[in-house]
Design a protein around this motif. Structure first.
Motif, PDB file in Angstrom:
ATOM      1  N   ASP A 257      -1.881  18.433   9.492  1.00  0.00           N
ATOM      2  CA  ASP A 257      -1.747  19.360   8.361  1.00  0.00           C
ATOM      3  C   ASP A 257      -0.526  19.071   7.508  1.00  0.00           C
ATOM      4  O   ASP A 257      -0.288  19.760   6.506  1.00  0.00           O
ATOM      5  CB  ASP A 257      -1.671  20.801   8.876  1.00  0.00           C
ATOM      6  N   ALA A 258       0.286  18.098   7.868  1.00  0.00           N
ATOM      7  CA  ALA A 258       1.460  17.779   7.065  1.00  0.00           C
ATOM      8  C   ALA A 258       1.025  17.299   5.683  1.00  0.00           C
ATOM      9  O   ALA A 258       0.149  16.437   5.564  1.00  0.00           O
ATOM     10  CB  ALA A 258       2.293  16.693   7.749  1.00  0.00           C
ATOM     11  N   PRO A 259       1.623  17.859   4.585  1.00  0.00           N
ATOM     12  CA  PRO A 259       1.193  17.481   3.234  1.00  0.00           C
ATOM     13  C   PRO A 259       1.603  16.057   2.894  1.00  0.00           C
ATOM     14  O   PRO A 259       2.578  15.516   3.449  1.00  0.00           O
ATOM     15  CB  PRO A 259       1.917  18.496   2.342  1.00  0.00           C
ATOM     16  N   PHE A 260       0.886  15.473   1.949  1.00  0.00           N
ATOM     17  CA  PHE A 260       1.174  14.110   1.531  1.00  0.00           C
ATOM     18  C   PHE A 260       2.504  14.033   0.775  1.00  0.00           C
ATOM     19  O   PHE A 260       3.252  13.067   0.902  1.00  0.00           O
ATOM     20  CB  PHE A 260       0.045  13.582   0.640  1.00  0.00           C
ATOM     21  N   ASN A 324       5.938  12.514   1.629  1.00  0.00           N
ATOM     22  CA  ASN A 324       6.380  13.128   2.883  1.00  0.00           C
ATOM     23  C   ASN A 324       6.512  12.048   3.960  1.00  0.00           C
ATOM     24  O   ASN A 324       5.526  11.412   4.335  1.00  0.00           O
ATOM     25  CB  ASN A 324       5.372  14.186   3.306  1.00  0.00           C
ATOM     26  N   PRO A 325       7.720  11.825   4.472  1.00  0.00           N
ATOM     27  CA  PRO A 325       7.876  10.791   5.507  1.00  0.00           C
ATOM     28  C   PRO A 325       7.161  11.141   6.810  1.00  0.00           C
ATOM     29  O   PRO A 325       6.909  10.251   7.637  1.00  0.00           O
ATOM     30  CB  PRO A 325       9.398  10.719   5.701  1.00  0.00           C
ATOM     31  N   ASN A 326       6.818  12.410   6.996  1.00  0.00           N
ATOM     32  CA  ASN A 326       6.133  12.821   8.229  1.00  0.00           C
ATOM     33  C   ASN A 326       4.609  12.875   8.065  1.00  0.00           C
ATOM     34  O   ASN A 326       3.903  13.289   8.992  1.00  0.00           O
ATOM     35  CB  ASN A 326       6.645  14.198   8.675  1.00  0.00           C
ATOM     36  N   TYR A 327       4.125  12.477   6.856  1.00  0.00           N
ATOM     37  CA  TYR A 327       2.676  12.544   6.624  1.00  0.00           C
ATOM     38  C   TYR A 327       1.956  11.445   7.411  1.00  0.00           C
ATOM     39  O   TYR A 327       2.366  10.283   7.398  1.00  0.00           O
ATOM     40  CB  TYR A 327       2.362  12.381   5.134  1.00  0.00           C
ATOM     41  N   LYS A 328       0.907  11.824   8.120  1.00  0.00           N
ATOM     42  CA  LYS A 328       0.104  10.868   8.877  1.00  0.00           C
ATOM     43  C   LYS A 328      -1.386  10.986   8.566  1.00  0.00           C
ATOM     44  O   LYS A 328      -2.145  10.055   8.789  1.00  0.00           O
ATOM     45  CB  LYS A 328       0.332  11.055  10.373  1.00  0.00           C
TER      46      LYS A 328
END
Length: 530
Positions: A257-260, A324-328
């Motif tokens: 759910d992490a945004p782009f 977002n560096p945490n986007y997967k």
């Protein structure tokens, strides 16, 4: 209104034609050719209209407009949105061993071609009269232009008989050339020779060529083996080469759910940014004109300008967004080789019961008739100088002697008529929109008169800043509203809505007024030439 347009254009065309390059028509020399139809003399003693009920269109024999060869006639499609069928007989011709075959004819789209055919069919009448010809008549060769929707090709189709089954099959040219889209006469030729080679010519130039054995679809000769129709893939057959790794699982720290993108956490509101100020404000220097009348001109409002305080920025500040560096994204299991994979399944091959080999498809069966069986949404399609012979070189020479003269003259006529096309377009605009054009002209005259009067007044004119709603702007907006509410405009809109809602056969037929609009229009002409 259409009658007026026609009269004006006719006068203009007549005046232009007086200086045109047309020359008198001289009947061509047809000596030594097997069959030639120039549509001279008593045409309907040779050609017969099909008696089938579907053919509700009747060909005419008439001259072209404009004429390149004065007095030369051709077979013409006189009405749009109709089926046309006609045929004529000639002495039988068959391609013998080491022989050849050639067919050639001229076609012209006087009113352009949006959807319709202009091809001919060569067939064996088998003793039936010419008026029995219809769409079910088995042809030997079908050749010529066809355009509608996604179709734009010069057809070359011949029918070939399977000696094993006795069935006739259509063989289509795989890569046919496209149809020239101008309104001049064009020459179409098909030439088949004893080495099974063929050529399709347009205006005397080779546009397609190939082999009857290699470049027709489906192939003349069927495959020796075919799929066994009774063979079926086993229910336990595995044909997936890769599968999801059953031992893989989504990592605990994987956030789907992490945004782009996210607001840049390192960004801060610039110094001097005013969040409580508006970016746009009424111009404080603007003043209400002295002659402004609220009842006539509406409530006065100052024009809107950029806020001079917002040199850095105004309004709510938002940080710029960054990746977002945490986007997967969504997690998927990795693929691995399927241990149960057998391979791609194919049915077993069996001998083709319809297999045969014909090494000489160039040897066409007997032909003794030529027919035209077309449906078209356009009128003004013309056919002329149809030639059938066993000598391609003689047919090509005939085309050079007849077509080139006409083509050169039509090219000159096109250049001299360019001004006529612009005149026709302007005339179309005026006659098809008389009320809006008249109102526009009157509005411009009245506006010019008022500006002249105001310019000569004793008191100086009030300065007006950019964007200020002057009385002239107010009146222009009222004119536009009045135009949109006019009965003629509403009637046009209603007719357009009705045409879009209709999905019956009538919707496919262009109204007479639309046909008249298209005639001579520069836009339509340029679209066809492109």
């Amino acid at each position: 209104m259409l009658a007026l347009r026609g009269a004006v254009l006719a006068a203009f065309t007549s005046a232009s034609a007086e200086d045109g390059p047309a020359i008198p028509y001289v009947a061509p020399d047809v000596t030594g050719l097997h069959f030639v139809e120039t549509f001279d003399a008593d045409v309907w003693s040779r050609w017969k209209h099909s008696t089938a009920e579907k053919y509700n269109g009747k060909f005419e024999v008439t001259t072209r407009t404009p004429e390149a060869l004065l007095g030369d006639v051709a077979l013409k499609v006189s009405e749009a949105a109709r089926h046309y069928g006609t045929a004529a007989k000639f002495e039988p011709i068959a391609v013998q061993q080491k022989g050849a075959f050639a067919v050639q004819f001229e076609a012209r789209f006087e009113d352009g071609l949006s959807c319709g055919g202009s091809y001919i069919k060569l067939f064996d009448s088998e003793g039936r009269p010419s008026d029995a010809f219809d769409s079910d008549t088995r042809y030997v060769v079908m050749f010529g232009p066809d355009k509608c929707g996604g179709t734009n090709k010069v057809h070359f189709i011949f029918q070939h008989k399977n000696p094993v089954t006795g069935k006739w099959e259509e063989k289509h040219l795989q890569t046919p050339p496209s149809v020239p889209m101008d309104r001049r006469t064009h020459l179409y030729g098909l030439f088949i020779r004893s080495d099974n080679s063929f050529e399709v010519h347009v205006d005397g130039e080779k546009k397609a060529s190939g082999s009857l054995l290699k470049d027709m679809q489906p192939p003349v000769n069927p495959p020796k083996e075919i799929d066994d129709p009774s063979d079926q893939k086993p229910s336990n057959w595995v044909d997936e080469a890769k599968i999801d790794d059953p031992d893989a699982s989504k990592p605990d720290d994987w956030d789907e759910d992490a945004p782009f993108q996210i607001p840049d956490p390192s960004a801060s509101m610039p110094s001097g940014w005013l969040e409580d100020e508006l970016a746009k404000i009424p111009d404080p220097k603007s003043q209400r004109p002295a002659d402004w009348d609220d009842e006539e001109d509406g409530e006065w409002e100052a024009p809107i300008i950029d806020n001079p305080k917002c040199s850095v920025g105004c309004g709510k500040w938002e940080a710029p967004r960054i990746n977002n560096p945490n986007y997967k994204g969504k997690w998927y299991a990795p693929k691995i080789d399927n241990p149960a994979y057998i391979g791609e399944w194919k049915p077993r091959q069996i001998d083709n019961p319809e297999y045969f080999v014909d090494e000489n498809p160039y040897m066409l069966p007997t032909i003794d008739s030529v027919g035209i069986d077309i449906w078209t949404m356009d009128k003004g399609i013309m056919f002329d100088n149809i030639v059938v012979d066993s000598n391609p070189e003689k047919v090509i020479a005939f085309g050079q002697a007849t077509f080139k003269v006409r083509s050169d003259i039509e090219a000159k006529q096109d250049k001299s008529a360019s001004g006529q096309g612009m005149f026709s377009k302007a005339l179309d605009t005026v006659l098809e929109n008389p009320v809006p054009v008249l109102v526009t002209v009157l509005a411009l005259l009245v506006g010019s008169f008022l500006l002249c009067c105001r310019g000569g007044a004793g008191s100086p004119a009030q300065p007006v800043t950019e964007g200020e709603p002057t009385p002239q702007r107010k009146k222009l907006s009222e004119y536009k509203k009045a135009r949109s509410d006019s009965p003629s405009r509403k009637r046009d809109d209603a007719q357009a809505d009705s045409a879009e809602a209709s999905d019956g056969p009538a919707a496919a037929q262009p109204a007479e007024s639309e046909e008249k609009k298209e005639e001579g229009g520069l836009a339509a002409t340029l679209a066809q030439e492109d």
